[in-house]
Write a protein that holds these residues in place. Structure first.
Motif, PDB file in Angstrom:
ATOM      1  N   ILE A 272       0.828  -1.194   0.000  1.00 10.15           N
ATOM      2  CA  ILE A 272       0.000   0.000   0.000  1.00 10.15           C
ATOM      3  C   ILE A 272       0.869   1.252   0.000  1.00 10.15           C
ATOM      4  O   ILE A 272       0.402   2.359  -0.266  1.00 10.15           O
ATOM      5  CB  ILE A 272      -0.975   0.018   1.207  1.00 10.15           C
ATOM      6  CG1 ILE A 272      -2.057   1.086   1.001  1.00 10.15           C
ATOM      7  CG2 ILE A 272      -0.233   0.253   2.523  1.00 10.15           C
ATOM      8  CD1 ILE A 272      -2.882   0.894  -0.239  1.00 10.15           C
ATOM      9  N   HIS A 273       2.170   1.072   0.251  1.00 12.46           N
ATOM     10  CA  HIS A 273       3.108   2.195   0.270  1.00 12.46           C
ATOM     11  C   HIS A 273       4.510   1.635   0.068  1.00 12.46           C
ATOM     12  O   HIS A 273       4.831   0.556   0.601  1.00 12.46           O
ATOM     13  CB  HIS A 273       3.019   2.960   1.598  1.00 12.46           C
ATOM     14  CG  HIS A 273       3.722   4.287   1.570  1.00 12.46           C
ATOM     15  ND1 HIS A 273       5.043   4.432   1.934  1.00 12.46           N
ATOM     16  CD2 HIS A 273       3.281   5.529   1.220  1.00 12.46           C
ATOM     17  CE1 HIS A 273       5.391   5.705   1.808  1.00 12.46           C
ATOM     18  NE2 HIS A 273       4.342   6.384   1.366  1.00 12.46           N
ATOM     19  N   PRO A 274       5.376   2.309  -0.681  1.00 15.73           N
ATOM     20  CA  PRO A 274       6.706   1.767  -0.957  1.00 15.73           C
ATOM     21  C   PRO A 274       7.588   1.592   0.277  1.00 15.73           C
ATOM     22  O   PRO A 274       8.586   0.862   0.231  1.00 15.73           O
ATOM     23  CB  PRO A 274       7.320   2.777  -1.930  1.00 15.73           C
ATOM     24  CG  PRO A 274       6.506   4.018  -1.789  1.00 15.73           C
ATOM     25  CD  PRO A 274       5.138   3.577  -1.409  1.00 15.73           C
ATOM     26  N   SER A 275       7.227   2.235   1.401  1.00 15.47           N
ATOM     27  CA  SER A 275       8.038   2.105   2.615  1.00 15.47           C
ATOM     28  C   SER A 275       7.864   0.756   3.296  1.00 15.47           C
ATOM     29  O   SER A 275       8.660   0.386   4.162  1.00 15.47           O
ATOM     30  CB  SER A 275       7.677   3.219   3.604  1.00 15.47           C
ATOM     31  OG  SER A 275       6.318   3.088   4.035  1.00 15.47           O
ATOM     32  N   CYS A 276       6.833   0.003   2.920  1.00 18.04           N
ATOM     33  CA  CYS A 276       6.551  -1.275   3.572  1.00 18.04           C
ATOM     34  C   CYS A 276       7.256  -2.412   2.826  1.00 18.04           C
ATOM     35  O   CYS A 276       7.213  -2.475   1.596  1.00 18.04           O
ATOM     36  CB  CYS A 276       5.048  -1.522   3.607  1.00 18.04           C
ATOM     37  SG  CYS A 276       4.549  -2.791   4.787  1.00 18.04           S
ATOM     38  N   ALA A 277       7.905  -3.283   3.593  1.00 15.08           N
ATOM     39  CA  ALA A 277       8.626  -4.447   3.044  1.00 15.08           C
ATOM     40  C   ALA A 277       9.600  -4.037   1.942  1.00 15.08           C
ATOM     41  O   ALA A 277       9.579  -4.577   0.836  1.00 15.08           O
ATOM     42  CB  ALA A 277       7.640  -5.493   2.539  1.00 15.08           C
TER      43      ALA A 277
END
Length: 375
Positions: A272-277
């Motif tokens: 849902i956002h590039p900061s995740c995983a």
């Protein structure tokens, strides 16, 4: 000209309107909508075509089918209404039309489809002489013809991996993203998309289709799933707020096992956002999405496809390429025998919608609509 109706004007239907309008062999004859607010609007407006197309949207299914279009692009969702979608397809086929759609997962590889799905389709085809071609929006070509094409470029193949890598930050589909996939839901929430056997139901047909093309026998189809929570709150332009601690990334595989080893894999990596995983696979250019095929063997081959549409959206670009595969198959299906077709049957076609072709010049291989047997 092949008269062609588009049923549905969501993410897939918008792209279908543009693709039909652009194809010089096809004539957009009708657009069907469900939302009363869309009735009467011009197809060019609904499809972001950049022009007035002179076709007003309607919700009168009976009238559209009574006009006997040569072809129908069925773009209504089948995710949460598979029975209704099947009934719609049978209804269209009983007019004798060619139908292309991404909406019934079971028919990606129709040979393995359950009889309750396959038989009504075959009965309708036999009764009226229509045809059906089903290919996915993930996109279908990325899990069938592209990996098979790439596999033929090497001397040996040990494994094939098809990846869809996608960031939902700009994707405007809250029901699917929040509830079907589970983004923004508590980690104890069980997203329907990854319930046991559901990934196989959706993508197993593509695994079987590739195995059939490669001439290998599958031991089984396995599933793996990983989920990650958001570390901070995030806000997306299209779908609003997603809280820290809720699901922010999902990764799963559908694995075709040959001789005890996963050899044919369809993998989805979504955020849902590039900061995740950030340690999971990302698009080569760091953008919002890509489709990648990796052929392990000699040589090792990796191909990434990044498509954009509707103002630079990777989601819209992916939908558009999937729709292009379907729409550009219509004239081949018109000329073929009536039947139920899959991706191995329908050839890839060079584009006929060339922006640099001189007006009035001949369209290569142009086909006049074949009069189909109708009852």
């Amino acid at each position: 000209m092949i008269t062609t109706a588009v049923w549905g004007t969501g993410n897939v239907g918008r792209a279908a309107i543009r693709a039909v309008h652009a194809n010089p062999r096809l004539e957009l004859s009708a657009v069907l909508v469900h939302d009363p607010a869309k009735v009467g609007r011009d197809a060019g407006d609904l499809g972001d075509a950049g022009a007035h197309l002179g076709v007003a949207a309607t919700d009168d299914v009976d009238a559209v089918l009574a006009a006997r279009p040569d072809a129908v692009v069925y773009a209504a969702s089948g995710d949460i209404r598979p029975d209704a979608a099947l009934a719609d397809l049978v209804r269209i086929l009983r007019t004798g039309a060619v139908v292309v759609t991404p909406s019934l997962y079971a028919l990606y590889d129709h040979r393995s489809a359950p009889p309750e799905v396959r038989d009504p389709i075959l009965d309708a085809v036999a009764a009226a002489g229509g045809s059906l071609f089903v290919s996915g929006v993930d996109p279908g070509w990325g899990n069938d013809v592209l990996p098979l094409l790439v596999s033929g470029l090497g001397s040996t193949v040990d494994a094939i991996r098809c990846q869809e890598i996608f960031d939902y930050t700009t994707y405007d589909q809250p029901d699917s993203v929040r509830y079907l996939v589970g983004m923004g839901q508590p980690m104890e929430y069980e997203p329907p998309m990854i319930a046991p056997n559901v990934p196989t139901m959706v993508w197993g047909g593509q695994i079987r289709l590739m195995a059939r093309a490669l001439g290998v026998a599958l031991d089984e189809i396995r599933e793996t799933v990983e989920r990650r929570p958001l570390e901070t709150d995030v806000t997306t332009a299209a779908m609003g707020d997603f809280a820290a601690g809720t699901q922010g990334a999902l990764r799963f595989e559908v694995q075709g096992v040959v001789a005890g080893t996963a050899r044919i894999v369809v993998e989805h990596v979504t955020r849902i956002h590039p900061s995740c995983a950030p340690d999971w696979p990302t698009p080569p250019d760091g953008g919002a999405g890509a489709h990648r095929v990796i052929v392990e063997g000699r040589p090792r081959i990796e191909v990434s496809v990044e498509a954009t549409d509707e103002g630079g959206s990777r989601a819209a670009g992916g939908n558009a390429t999937a729709v292009g595969r379907l729409v550009n198959a219509i004239d081949w299906l018109i000329d073929a025998e009536p039947g139920l077709y899959d991706a191995l049957d329908v050839p890839l076609r060079p584009s006929s919608a060339l922006g640099f072709r001189a007006p009035g010049s001949e369209v290569p291989g142009r086909l006049e609509p074949t009069e189909r047997t109708r009852q």
